[in-house]
Design a protein around this motif. Sequence first.
Motif, PDB file in Angstrom:
ATOM      1  N   ALA A 119      20.038 -38.925  45.521  1.00  0.00           N
ATOM      2  CA  ALA A 119      20.441 -37.863  44.857  1.00  0.00           C
ATOM      3  C   ALA A 119      20.575 -38.200  43.376  1.00  0.00           C
ATOM      4  N   GLY A 120      19.978 -39.361  42.908  1.00  0.00           N
ATOM      5  CA  GLY A 120      20.095 -39.441  41.577  1.00  0.00           C
ATOM      6  C   GLY A 120      21.239 -39.893  40.819  1.00  0.00           C
ATOM      7  N   ASN A 121      22.247 -40.496  41.548  1.00  0.00           N
ATOM      8  CA  ASN A 121      23.524 -40.770  41.053  1.00  0.00           C
ATOM      9  C   ASN A 121      23.299 -42.202  40.260  1.00  0.00           C
ATOM     10  N   ASP A 122      24.022 -42.376  39.296  1.00  0.00           N
ATOM     11  CA  ASP A 122      24.034 -43.743  38.425  1.00  0.00           C
ATOM     12  C   ASP A 122      24.515 -44.802  39.384  1.00  0.00           C
ATOM     13  N   ALA A 123      23.548 -45.946  39.245  1.00  0.00           N
ATOM     14  CA  ALA A 123      23.807 -47.078  40.096  1.00  0.00           C
ATOM     15  C   ALA A 123      25.376 -47.816  39.729  1.00  0.00           C
ATOM     16  N   LEU A 124      25.742 -47.597  38.579  1.00  0.00           N
ATOM     17  CA  LEU A 124      27.147 -48.242  38.309  1.00  0.00           C
ATOM     18  C   LEU A 124      28.270 -47.525  39.157  1.00  0.00           C
ATOM     19  N   ARG A 125      28.129 -45.956  39.063  1.00  0.00           N
ATOM     20  CA  ARG A 125      28.951 -45.378  39.795  1.00  0.00           C
ATOM     21  C   ARG A 125      29.137 -45.315  41.249  1.00  0.00           C
TER      22      ARG A 125
END
Length: 157
Positions: A119-125
């Motif tokens: 879904a394109g979410n940031d890996a850190l999040r």
Amino acid sequence: MRSELVALNVSDIQEMEGGAKVTIRRSKTDQEGAGQTIGILEGSRLRPLSSVRAWLDAAQITDGLLFQRLSKAGKLLGPMTPDAIALLVKHYAKRAGFDASQFSGHSLRAGFITSGAEAGNDALRIAEVSRHKSLDVLRGYVRRANLLKDHPGASFM
């Protein structure tokens, strides 16, 4: 993750606007039991907190272990085992029409990470929720459902 689920107590979930804070008191990466807190979003499709509330109401659980075994007559039978989580995942994967042999209790974590990444979410999040300390390890969880989606060659091929 399976052992973390079966160890959750009702008091480990603190509801808040839009979701909940969940305290994981001990895990394989936290043997000392310092505890970690993650956020669980209520969401608009899956609605995990509504499902947990419905479970607690149906099982008449008000404190103690969140997930417990239940007899066919609806009587609480005590704690679930981590293996029971794996069996439930396989059971519901099969009911949904999937090959149950391809699923395990670990599929819950891997599926969350893969879905978040796709879904394109940031890996850190994502790592904040999955509690991965290493992004290299996190990357190993991402199972691309579509190898051609967002292909790096799409702009020039």
